[in-house]
Design a protein around this motif. Structure first.
Motif, PDB file in Angstrom:
ATOM      1  N   ALA A 184       2.944   1.053  16.475  1.00 19.36           N
ATOM      2  CA  ALA A 184       1.914   1.006  15.437  1.00 19.36           C
ATOM      3  C   ALA A 184       1.453  -0.425  15.187  1.00 19.36           C
ATOM      4  O   ALA A 184       0.252  -0.686  15.006  1.00 19.36           O
ATOM      5  CB  ALA A 184       2.445   1.631  14.145  1.00 19.36           C
ATOM      6  N   LEU A 185       2.385  -1.371  15.179  1.00 20.93           N
ATOM      7  CA  LEU A 185       2.026  -2.782  14.996  1.00 20.93           C
ATOM      8  C   LEU A 185       1.157  -3.270  16.144  1.00 20.93           C
ATOM      9  O   LEU A 185       0.142  -3.947  15.927  1.00 20.93           O
ATOM     10  CB  LEU A 185       3.300  -3.625  14.900  1.00 20.93           C
ATOM     11  CG  LEU A 185       3.098  -5.135  14.784  1.00 20.93           C
ATOM     12  CD1 LEU A 185       2.531  -5.496  13.421  1.00 20.93           C
ATOM     13  CD2 LEU A 185       4.419  -5.874  15.028  1.00 20.93           C
ATOM     14  N   ARG A 186       1.528  -2.920  17.365  1.00 21.06           N
ATOM     15  CA  ARG A 186       0.764  -3.366  18.531  1.00 21.06           C
ATOM     16  C   ARG A 186      -0.655  -2.801  18.508  1.00 21.06           C
ATOM     17  O   ARG A 186      -1.628  -3.496  18.832  1.00 21.06           O
ATOM     18  CB  ARG A 186       1.497  -2.951  19.809  1.00 21.06           C
ATOM     19  CG  ARG A 186       0.904  -3.549  21.070  1.00 21.06           C
ATOM     20  CD  ARG A 186       1.843  -3.381  22.259  1.00 21.06           C
ATOM     21  NE  ARG A 186       2.154  -1.995  22.540  1.00 21.06           N
ATOM     22  CZ  ARG A 186       3.351  -1.456  22.366  1.00 21.06           C
ATOM     23  NH1 ARG A 186       4.347  -2.189  21.905  1.00 21.06           N
ATOM     24  NH2 ARG A 186       3.576  -0.190  22.648  1.00 21.06           N
ATOM     25  N   GLN A 187      -0.795  -1.537  18.122  1.00 20.79           N
ATOM     26  CA  GLN A 187      -2.131  -0.944  18.051  1.00 20.79           C
ATOM     27  C   GLN A 187      -2.966  -1.576  16.940  1.00 20.79           C
ATOM     28  O   GLN A 187      -4.176  -1.745  17.090  1.00 20.79           O
ATOM     29  CB  GLN A 187      -2.022   0.558  17.821  1.00 20.79           C
ATOM     30  CG  GLN A 187      -1.654   1.337  19.077  1.00 20.79           C
ATOM     31  CD  GLN A 187      -2.009   2.804  18.946  1.00 20.79           C
ATOM     32  OE1 GLN A 187      -1.857   3.394  17.881  1.00 20.79           O
ATOM     33  NE2 GLN A 187      -2.468   3.398  20.021  1.00 20.79           N
ATOM     34  N   TYR A 231       0.851  -1.190   0.000  1.00 25.75           N
ATOM     35  CA  TYR A 231       0.000   0.000   0.000  1.00 25.75           C
ATOM     36  C   TYR A 231       0.885   1.237   0.000  1.00 25.75           C
ATOM     37  O   TYR A 231       1.934   1.266   0.649  1.00 25.75           O
ATOM     38  CB  TYR A 231      -0.907   0.002   1.232  1.00 25.75           C
ATOM     39  CG  TYR A 231      -1.899   1.135   1.254  1.00 25.75           C
ATOM     40  CD1 TYR A 231      -3.001   1.128   0.407  1.00 25.75           C
ATOM     41  CD2 TYR A 231      -1.727   2.214   2.104  1.00 25.75           C
ATOM     42  CE1 TYR A 231      -3.911   2.173   0.413  1.00 25.75           C
ATOM     43  CE2 TYR A 231      -2.629   3.256   2.119  1.00 25.75           C
ATOM     44  CZ  TYR A 231      -3.719   3.237   1.279  1.00 25.75           C
ATOM     45  OH  TYR A 231      -4.617   4.278   1.275  1.00 25.75           O
ATOM     46  N   ALA A 232       0.457   2.253  -0.729  1.00 26.34           N
ATOM     47  CA  ALA A 232       1.223   3.494  -0.825  1.00 26.34           C
ATOM     48  C   ALA A 232       0.303   4.686  -0.608  1.00 26.34           C
ATOM     49  O   ALA A 232      -0.836   4.703  -1.084  1.00 26.34           O
ATOM     50  CB  ALA A 232       1.901   3.599  -2.190  1.00 26.34           C
ATOM     51  N   ALA A 233       0.798   5.681   0.119  1.00 24.44           N
ATOM     52  CA  ALA A 233       0.052   6.917   0.353  1.00 24.44           C
ATOM     53  C   ALA A 233       0.990   7.927   0.993  1.00 24.44           C
ATOM     54  O   ALA A 233       1.893   7.558   1.753  1.00 24.44           O
ATOM     55  CB  ALA A 233      -1.163   6.678   1.257  1.00 24.44           C
ATOM     56  N   ALA A 234       0.775   9.196   0.678  1.00 26.23           N
ATOM     57  CA  ALA A 234       1.509  10.309   1.294  1.00 26.23           C
ATOM     58  C   ALA A 234       3.021  10.144   1.176  1.00 26.23           C
ATOM     59  O   ALA A 234       3.775  10.514   2.084  1.00 26.23           O
ATOM     60  CB  ALA A 234       1.115  10.447   2.770  1.00 26.23           C
ATOM     61  N   GLY A 235       3.484   9.578   0.056  1.00 31.24           N
ATOM     62  CA  GLY A 235       4.916   9.400  -0.134  1.00 31.24           C
ATOM     63  C   GLY A 235       5.502   8.225   0.622  1.00 31.24           C
ATOM     64  O   GLY A 235       6.730   8.069   0.664  1.00 31.24           O
ATOM     65  N   LEU A 236       4.660   7.404   1.234  1.00 29.67           N
ATOM     66  CA  LEU A 236       5.112   6.235   1.988  1.00 29.67           C
ATOM     67  C   LEU A 236       4.621   4.965   1.308  1.00 29.67           C
ATOM     68  O   LEU A 236       3.526   4.945   0.752  1.00 29.67           O
ATOM     69  CB  LEU A 236       4.578   6.278   3.424  1.00 29.67           C
ATOM     70  CG  LEU A 236       4.901   7.529   4.244  1.00 29.67           C
ATOM     71  CD1 LEU A 236       4.141   7.504   5.553  1.00 29.67           C
ATOM     72  CD2 LEU A 236       6.398   7.628   4.514  1.00 29.67           C
ATOM     73  N   VAL A 237       5.416   3.932   1.357  1.00 28.06           N
ATOM     74  CA  VAL A 237       5.045   2.622   0.809  1.00 28.06           C
ATOM     75  C   VAL A 237       5.283   1.582   1.889  1.00 28.06           C
ATOM     76  O   VAL A 237       6.368   1.531   2.483  1.00 28.06           O
ATOM     77  CB  VAL A 237       5.857   2.270  -0.448  1.00 28.06           C
ATOM     78  CG1 VAL A 237       5.478   0.880  -0.955  1.00 28.06           C
ATOM     79  CG2 VAL A 237       5.647   3.309  -1.540  1.00 28.06           C
ATOM     80  N   LEU A 261       3.106  10.951  11.252  1.00 26.69           N
ATOM     81  CA  LEU A 261       2.624  10.527   9.945  1.00 26.69           C
ATOM     82  C   LEU A 261       2.970   9.062   9.695  1.00 26.69           C
ATOM     83  O   LEU A 261       2.117   8.284   9.242  1.00 26.69           O
ATOM     84  CB  LEU A 261       3.237  11.406   8.855  1.00 26.69           C
ATOM     85  CG  LEU A 261       2.975  10.960   7.403  1.00 26.69           C
ATOM     86  CD1 LEU A 261       1.492  11.055   7.076  1.00 26.69           C
ATOM     87  CD2 LEU A 261       3.808  11.804   6.426  1.00 26.69           C
ATOM     88  N   VAL A 262       4.203   8.678  10.005  1.00 22.47           N
ATOM     89  CA  VAL A 262       4.627   7.293   9.797  1.00 22.47           C
ATOM     90  C   VAL A 262       3.813   6.353  10.670  1.00 22.47           C
ATOM     91  O   VAL A 262       3.330   5.309  10.214  1.00 22.47           O
ATOM     92  CB  VAL A 262       6.136   7.145  10.089  1.00 22.47           C
ATOM     93  CG1 VAL A 262       6.551   5.680  10.083  1.00 22.47           C
ATOM     94  CG2 VAL A 262       6.957   7.935   9.082  1.00 22.47           C
TER      95      VAL A 262
END
Length: 604
Positions: A266-269, A225-231, A312-313
């Protein structure tokens, strides 16, 4: 004692203490140099856990003769030449410390060739200048007698087997991150891994299965998935494929293996509400972003990074993973494997009523059943009622909210109900074989997800406090609270500043009216300070909703009709995360025809 300049040998050994912790550190640094040199094949040999010998050979671009000595000089590198390049570095190495640090604590021989004629140059530990050596294009670094001249460091090393396992883990990370590179690992002359180039999806799956286990690949989903310049891409395991340790979590940022609290949080959430108590998810995830947006020059080992916009990340990773997990369900064909081995938890069966004078059991969200049901009513303005509680077989369909679907699917993933077993399990038949469903756990998840959707639609209701709560904080925390006033309002809080080092809380979320407001607000400030975001309030309210769903779902020993059982199956297929109940236990399991045939020795 007067100030003096340290001798170069001592400086190198001090630097080596930061870079070379153990033999695995040497392997990591040398292999990263090979990758930066454009190697397509890397061979690694270790003896006695790397204490006697570490040899890394590659087919990269090689090092010219006149640069061999320079390669062993501190802070000499070909990878960065300016501050601008350092701020957007793409190579794995860039500090120019690895080879000099390793050479200062071992006997290092560097052999390399830049051409195809098979002639190269070698620089040994006692040599004053390079000497000719036969060598194919590429570089070989041979490290012998690690820490032999530093007995104090050597005695801190573990057994050969333990050190080898650390080496294996370091090579595993590299092999996962660079599927386009063939890697060979030998231990004491015996080849343990020989991984060919993985150029397509099937071969990449095969490599991951070799490194992380076939069960991981079978029970995981590939996402991109890609969005906001992140993949974000990689393999994400189903919640039922959980582990007691976080030993199967691999994060890579721009191809670099990292340990980062933002990604871990982020993974835990993302896995909240679907993991059994204390279990850890499994994943192999690659995050790609602009190199200028991440600082890799945080620690000499380069295993830590710092994001320019950590919030953002965090939000991107958490939302992407949560969305992927939500799609793991019967409709996606998951859950068809055997039930994972997890510790026994509380039974789904009905409990006897509490003895006279005893308070009913409460859930982590706070408040007993009556209080939770009252909150559900307040959520809907006092007009809606929570799901009915209590076994009433004569009105089971109404109480459970089950009804026969209007247009049944001709071939639904969970099939159609056949019978009910001991009032606990639903037996269904689908195209693969037999499906077993824990009816209480399944209905609990369906109800819980419906309550969460209604909460999201209505927003978090707020309740003014009759007596505002004041608390003393630092001036920095007070400034941040003013800055985050809008975030607090979205979470159902009304917070205002009452002085240079004071805050006043005038309203709190309805569901948490009885909670410790001061402790909760301090936790929120800490979350926002560390992660730039917080999900603590929604988690606390979701715990209340989970309690409501648990007490409002159909109970064991309740007789359901076939239409009611089929309605529950269809609801599971439409519900996100329906493969697990609110406590992380599996809600259904598939026994295919091959498994059933094996039970009865059919076909033998």
């Amino acid at each position: 004692m007067s100030i003096r300049v340290l001798p170069p040998e001592l400086v190198n050994q001090i630097a080596a203490g930061e870079v070379v912790e153990r033999p695995a550190s040497v392997v990591k640094e040398l292999v990263e140099n090979s990758l930066d040199a454009g190697a397509r094949r890397i061979e690694i040999d270790v003896e006695l856990g790397g204490k006697r010998l570490i040899r890394v050979r590659d087919d990269g671009c090689g090092i010219p003769r006149d640069e061999l000595e320079l390669a062993l000089t501190s802070h000499a590198t070909s990878k960065v030449a300016s501050l601008a390049e350092l701020e957007s570095v793409r190579s794995l190495g860039f500090r120019g410390e690895a080879l000099p640090s390793i050479a200062s604590v071992s006997r290092l021989t560097l052999t390399s060739a830049t051409g195809e004629e098979g002639l190269g140059w070698s620089l040994g530990p006692d040599a004053t200048e390079p000497v000719p050596a036969r060598h194919a294009r590429g570089t070989t670094v041979e490290v012998r007698d690690l820490f032999a001249r530093i007995p104090a460091r050597r005695k801190f090393l573990r057994t050969d087997l333990t050190e080898y396992r650390h080496i294996e883990q370091a090579v595993r990370r590299v092999a996962l991150s660079r599927s386009e590179v063939a890697i060979v690992l030998r231990r004491d002359g015996r080849t343990l891994w020989s991984l060919p180039v993985a150029g397509d999806a099937a071969s990449r799956d095969a490599r991951v299965a070799r490194l992380c286990g076939a069960a991981f690949v079978e029970r995981s989903h590939y996402l991109e998935y890609a969005a906001a310049g992140l993949v974000l891409r990689g393999w994400l395991a189903e919640p039922t494929f959980s582990r007691s340790q976080a030993d199967l979590q691999f994060f890579f940022v721009n191809g670099r293996a990292v340990r980062d609290p933002v990604l871990t949080h982020a993974l835990r959430q993302a896995y909240q509400d679907v993991l059994y108590h204390g279990r850890q998810p499994a994943c192999v995830l690659f995050l790609e972003l602009d190199p200028a947006a991440v600082d890799v020059n945080v620690h000499p080992a380069k295993a830590e990074v710092r994001f320019r916009d950590g919030r953002l990340v965090h939000d991107f990773v958490q939302r992407t993973l949560a969305s992927a997990i939500a799609r793991m369900g019967p409709a996606a064909g998951t859950g068809s494997g055997p039930v994972p081995a997890v510790a026994e938890g509380p039974s789904h069966r009905s409990s006897p009523p509490p003895a006279a004078g005893r308070r009913p059991a409460t859930d982590p969200g706070g408040g007993g059943v009556a209080e939770q049901l009252a909150f559900y009513g307040r959520l809907h303005g006092g007009t809606a009622a929570a799901p009915a509680v209590g076994p009433r077989p004569e009105a089971a369909g109404t109480a459970a909210g089950l009804a026969e679907p209007e247009q049944p699917d001709a071939d639904p993933p969970l099939g159609y109900a056949l019978a009910q077993l001991h009032g606990v399990y639903i037996l269904a038949q689908n195209r693969h074989g037999l499906v077993l469903v824990d009816m209480h756990a399944a209905h609990e998840r369906v109800t819980y997800e419906r309550l969460k959707q209604e909460l999201a639609a209505e927003g978090i209701p707020s309740q003014p406090l009759l007596v505002p709560v004041t608390l003393a904080v630092s001036e920095r925390e007070a400034d941040r609270a003013e800055e985050w006033a809008g975030i607090f309002a979205q979470l159902g809080f009304e917070v205002e500043r009452s002085g240079p080092e004071g805050l006043r809380v005038r309203a709190v979320p309805v569901a948490l009216a009885g909670a410790d407001t001061e402790a909760l607000l301090r936790d929120l400030l800490a979350d926002l300070e560390v992660h730039g975001t917080t999900d603590r309030i929604r988690q606390a309210i979701h715990q209340v909703l989970a309690g409501i769903a648990c007490h409002g779902s159909i109970r064991a020993n309740r007789s359901l009709t076939l239409p009611e059982m089929n309605a529950l199956l269809r609801a599971m297929e439409r519900t996100e995360r329906s493969g697990q109940c609110n406590h992380g236990r599996p809600t259904w399991v598939q026994l295919d025809m091959q498994s059933l045939d094996r039970l009865f020795l059919r076909g033998r």
